[in-house]
Motif scaffolding. Structure first.
Motif, PDB file in Angstrom:
ATOM      1  N   VAL A   1      41.867  35.682  36.408  1.00 46.88           N
ATOM      2  CA  VAL A   1      42.743  34.609  36.897  1.00 46.88           C
ATOM      3  C   VAL A   1      42.385  34.249  38.339  1.00 46.88           C
ATOM      4  O   VAL A   1      42.247  33.068  38.688  1.00 46.88           O
ATOM      5  CB  VAL A   1      44.218  35.043  36.802  1.00 46.88           C
ATOM      6  CG1 VAL A   1      45.117  34.008  37.472  1.00 46.88           C
ATOM      7  CG2 VAL A   1      44.625  35.251  35.351  1.00 46.88           C
ATOM      8  N   ASP A   2      42.209  35.273  39.178  1.00 45.42           N
ATOM      9  CA  ASP A   2      41.889  35.026  40.588  1.00 45.42           C
ATOM     10  C   ASP A   2      40.535  34.341  40.743  1.00 45.42           C
ATOM     11  O   ASP A   2      40.374  33.424  41.557  1.00 45.42           O
ATOM     12  CB  ASP A   2      41.893  36.347  41.368  1.00 45.42           C
ATOM     13  CG  ASP A   2      43.285  36.946  41.486  1.00 45.42           C
ATOM     14  OD1 ASP A   2      44.275  36.217  41.264  1.00 45.42           O
ATOM     15  OD2 ASP A   2      43.377  38.152  41.806  1.00 45.42           O
ATOM     16  N   CYS A   3      39.550  34.793  39.978  1.00 45.93           N
ATOM     17  CA  CYS A   3      38.211  34.213  40.066  1.00 45.93           C
ATOM     18  C   CYS A   3      38.211  32.760  39.597  1.00 45.93           C
ATOM     19  O   CYS A   3      37.614  31.890  40.243  1.00 45.93           O
ATOM     20  CB  CYS A   3      37.235  35.046  39.234  1.00 45.93           C
ATOM     21  SG  CYS A   3      35.516  34.470  39.293  1.00 45.93           S
ATOM     22  N   ALA A   4      38.880  32.488  38.494  1.00 45.45           N
ATOM     23  CA  ALA A   4      38.949  31.119  37.983  1.00 45.45           C
ATOM     24  C   ALA A   4      39.638  30.198  38.990  1.00 45.45           C
ATOM     25  O   ALA A   4      39.218  29.046  39.185  1.00 45.45           O
ATOM     26  CB  ALA A   4      39.683  31.095  36.647  1.00 45.45           C
TER      27      ALA A   4
ATOM     28  N   SER B   1      27.543  41.654  48.412  1.00 45.43           N
ATOM     29  CA  SER B   1      27.430  40.206  48.397  1.00 45.43           C
ATOM     30  C   SER B   1      28.137  39.555  47.207  1.00 45.43           C
ATOM     31  O   SER B   1      28.164  38.333  47.109  1.00 45.43           O
ATOM     32  CB  SER B   1      25.945  39.794  48.375  1.00 45.43           C
ATOM     33  OG  SER B   1      25.298  40.218  49.552  1.00 45.43           O
ATOM     34  N   ILE B   2      28.692  40.371  46.311  1.00 42.22           N
ATOM     35  CA  ILE B   2      29.355  39.834  45.117  1.00 42.22           C
ATOM     36  C   ILE B   2      30.858  39.965  45.287  1.00 42.22           C
ATOM     37  O   ILE B   2      31.396  41.068  45.374  1.00 42.22           O
ATOM     38  CB  ILE B   2      28.883  40.567  43.848  1.00 42.22           C
ATOM     39  CG1 ILE B   2      27.355  40.452  43.709  1.00 42.22           C
ATOM     40  CG2 ILE B   2      29.583  39.995  42.617  1.00 42.22           C
ATOM     41  CD1 ILE B   2      26.795  41.244  42.543  1.00 42.22           C
ATOM     42  N   GLN B   3      31.540  38.835  45.330  1.00 41.28           N
ATOM     43  CA  GLN B   3      32.985  38.851  45.549  1.00 41.28           C
ATOM     44  C   GLN B   3      33.774  39.187  44.285  1.00 41.28           C
ATOM     45  O   GLN B   3      34.777  39.884  44.342  1.00 41.28           O
ATOM     46  CB  GLN B   3      33.428  37.490  46.095  1.00 41.28           C
ATOM     47  CG  GLN B   3      32.915  37.211  47.494  1.00 41.28           C
ATOM     48  CD  GLN B   3      33.008  35.742  47.821  1.00 41.28           C
ATOM     49  OE1 GLN B   3      32.168  34.948  47.411  1.00 41.28           O
ATOM     50  NE2 GLN B   3      34.020  35.363  48.572  1.00 41.28           N
ATOM     51  N   HIS B   4      33.335  38.649  43.157  1.00 37.37           N
ATOM     52  CA  HIS B   4      34.001  38.924  41.879  1.00 37.37           C
ATOM     53  C   HIS B   4      32.960  39.496  40.919  1.00 37.37           C
ATOM     54  O   HIS B   4      32.032  38.797  40.516  1.00 37.37           O
ATOM     55  CB  HIS B   4      34.600  37.643  41.284  1.00 37.37           C
ATOM     56  CG  HIS B   4      35.702  37.057  42.109  1.00 37.37           C
ATOM     57  ND1 HIS B   4      37.015  37.469  42.006  1.00 37.37           N
ATOM     58  CD2 HIS B   4      35.681  36.087  43.062  1.00 37.37           C
ATOM     59  CE1 HIS B   4      37.760  36.775  42.846  1.00 37.37           C
ATOM     60  NE2 HIS B   4      36.980  35.931  43.500  1.00 37.37           N
ATOM     61  N   LEU B   5      33.104  40.759  40.565  1.00 40.05           N
ATOM     62  CA  LEU B   5      32.154  41.409  39.664  1.00 40.05           C
ATOM     63  C   LEU B   5      32.865  41.852  38.394  1.00 40.05           C
ATOM     64  O   LEU B   5      33.888  42.534  38.448  1.00 40.05           O
ATOM     65  CB  LEU B   5      31.515  42.626  40.332  1.00 40.05           C
ATOM     66  CG  LEU B   5      30.536  43.419  39.458  1.00 40.05           C
ATOM     67  CD1 LEU B   5      29.320  42.576  39.098  1.00 40.05           C
ATOM     68  CD2 LEU B   5      30.100  44.706  40.153  1.00 40.05           C
ATOM     69  N   PHE B   6      32.284  41.474  37.256  1.00 46.30           N
ATOM     70  CA  PHE B   6      32.809  41.866  35.954  1.00 46.30           C
ATOM     71  C   PHE B   6      31.728  42.676  35.233  1.00 46.30           C
ATOM     72  O   PHE B   6      30.597  42.211  35.096  1.00 46.30           O
ATOM     73  CB  PHE B   6      33.172  40.636  35.120  1.00 46.30           C
ATOM     74  CG  PHE B   6      34.166  39.722  35.795  1.00 46.30           C
ATOM     75  CD1 PHE B   6      35.527  39.954  35.678  1.00 46.30           C
ATOM     76  CD2 PHE B   6      33.733  38.637  36.553  1.00 46.30           C
ATOM     77  CE1 PHE B   6      36.452  39.122  36.302  1.00 46.30           C
ATOM     78  CE2 PHE B   6      34.645  37.799  37.179  1.00 46.30           C
ATOM     79  CZ  PHE B   6      36.009  38.041  37.052  1.00 46.30           C
ATOM     80  N   VAL B   7      32.080  43.874  34.800  1.00 53.26           N
ATOM     81  CA  VAL B   7      31.117  44.768  34.161  1.00 53.26           C
ATOM     82  C   VAL B   7      31.568  45.058  32.733  1.00 53.26           C
ATOM     83  O   VAL B   7      32.689  45.553  32.519  1.00 53.26           O
ATOM     84  CB  VAL B   7      30.969  46.090  34.945  1.00 53.26           C
ATOM     85  CG1 VAL B   7      29.986  47.018  34.231  1.00 53.26           C
ATOM     86  CG2 VAL B   7      30.508  45.811  36.370  1.00 53.26           C
ATOM     87  N   VAL B   8      30.705  44.776  31.771  1.00 53.09           N
ATOM     88  CA  VAL B   8      30.989  45.084  30.368  1.00 53.09           C
ATOM     89  C   VAL B   8      30.556  46.526  30.101  1.00 53.09           C
ATOM     90  O   VAL B   8      29.365  46.829  30.130  1.00 53.09           O
ATOM     91  CB  VAL B   8      30.235  44.124  29.429  1.00 53.09           C
ATOM     92  CG1 VAL B   8      30.524  44.488  27.976  1.00 53.09           C
ATOM     93  CG2 VAL B   8      30.639  42.683  29.711  1.00 53.09           C
ATOM     94  N   PRO B   9      31.488  47.445  29.844  1.00 53.99           N
ATOM     95  CA  PRO B   9      31.158  48.872  29.745  1.00 53.99           C
ATOM     96  C   PRO B   9      30.563  49.262  28.391  1.00 53.99           C
ATOM     97  O   PRO B   9      31.221  49.862  27.541  1.00 53.99           O
ATOM     98  CB  PRO B   9      32.510  49.541  29.970  1.00 53.99           C
ATOM     99  CG  PRO B   9      33.498  48.580  29.398  1.00 53.99           C
ATOM    100  CD  PRO B   9      32.937  47.202  29.692  1.00 53.99           C
ATOM    101  N   SER B  10      29.302  48.904  28.185  1.00 55.26           N
ATOM    102  CA  SER B  10      28.616  49.227  26.939  1.00 55.26           C
ATOM    103  C   SER B  10      27.143  49.446  27.236  1.00 55.26           C
ATOM    104  O   SER B  10      26.595  48.859  28.177  1.00 55.26           O
ATOM    105  CB  SER B  10      28.791  48.100  25.917  1.00 55.26           C
ATOM    106  OG  SER B  10      27.997  48.329  24.766  1.00 55.26           O
ATOM    107  N   SER B  11      26.490  50.294  26.442  1.00 51.33           N
ATOM    108  CA  SER B  11      25.051  50.507  26.586  1.00 51.33           C
ATOM    109  C   SER B  11      24.258  49.630  25.614  1.00 51.33           C
ATOM    110  O   SER B  11      23.029  49.627  25.647  1.00 51.33           O
ATOM    111  CB  SER B  11      24.708  51.980  26.343  1.00 51.33           C
ATOM    112  OG  SER B  11      25.125  52.372  25.036  1.00 51.33           O
TER     113      SER B  11
END
Length: 235
Positions: free
Chosen positions: A59-62, A185-195
């Motif tokens: 929500v914040d990033c959008a 340098s990345i303000q909004h980071l989204f990490v998908v936790p999968s290999s």
């Protein structure tokens, strides 16, 4: 080149149910169905996990993206391999959002193959996105980089350049985030936790579609409010 035996071994490791079925079509179909159901269950759980982890940040990033678009900002998206295709897809979503939404300026930084190959050949692949951000990027713009590993050197260089120039920076990574998770340098980071690269890319697609749709909704709300100038977003 590998031998025919190596090719068979590789095939069996990827699709064991085909090798073990011994010509039984019903057995093959049963195993294919089971494999498909398992993968659907895996990506469904992964998407739910992402929502639980990042609901507020999405929500914040959008909202931050919408504020940039409201004052004439553009989206610059980038990635390598399959992630470059996703980056171009993200740009196309904003450029052609469908009925009832206005088109917004967005550039996929791998779209111009002449620029990509010239920079790669004459300067180096590590700067292929950073140089374009230096040329095109302005302080109201948005930089979105996608990677399944989070370790792409050219993405890290691009984020550093984008942050230096005041762009809003959004990273979408996989596994544990790699070096992107260590970047300031990345303000909004989204990490998908999968290999699994396949599941990572499927979940990333869902994530950036959510950011796109919510950014449009936020922008519509700003338009209704008659938003004027928007200062640079805080870190």
């Amino acid at each position: 080149m590998g031998s025919a035996a190596d090719d068979v071994d590789g095939f069996e490791s990827l699709y064991p149910f085909l090798a073990e079925a011994e010509g039984d079509a019903n057995a093959v179909l049963t195993e294919v169905r089971r494999s498909t159901v398992d993968k659907i269950g895996e990506i469904t759980r992964l998407r739910a996990d992402l929502l639980g982890r990042y609901r507020r940040q999405i929500v914040d990033c959008a909202a931050a993206m919408a504020r940039r678009f409201a004052v004439g900002g553009r989206l610059l998206s980038f990635g390598n391999g399959g992630s470059s295709t996703d980056a171009q897809d993200l740009a196309s979503l904003f450029l052609h959002p469908g009925p009832n939404h206005r088109a917004l300026p967005a550039i996929g930084l791998t779209s111009d193959i002449a620029v990509v190959t010239a920079l790669s050949n004459d300067v180096g692949f590590d700067v292929v996105f950073a140089r374009q951000i230096a040329a095109f990027g302005g302080r109201h713009d948005i930089a979105v980089g996608l990677s399944t590993s989070g370790n792409s050197a050219n993405l890290l260089r691009a984020f550093d350049e984008a942050r230096y120039r005041g762009l809003l920076t959004v990273g979408i990574a996989g596994d544990r985030g790699g070096k992107m998770a260590e970047s300031d340098s990345i303000q909004h980071l989204f990490v998908v936790p999968s290999s699994s690269v396949h599941r990572i890319q499927e979940a990333q697609t869902t994530l950036y579609h959510a950011l796109w749709e919510m950014a449009l909704l936020e922008l519509a709300a700003l338009d209704d409010e008659g938003a004027a100038d928007v200062p640079g977003d805080p870190r």
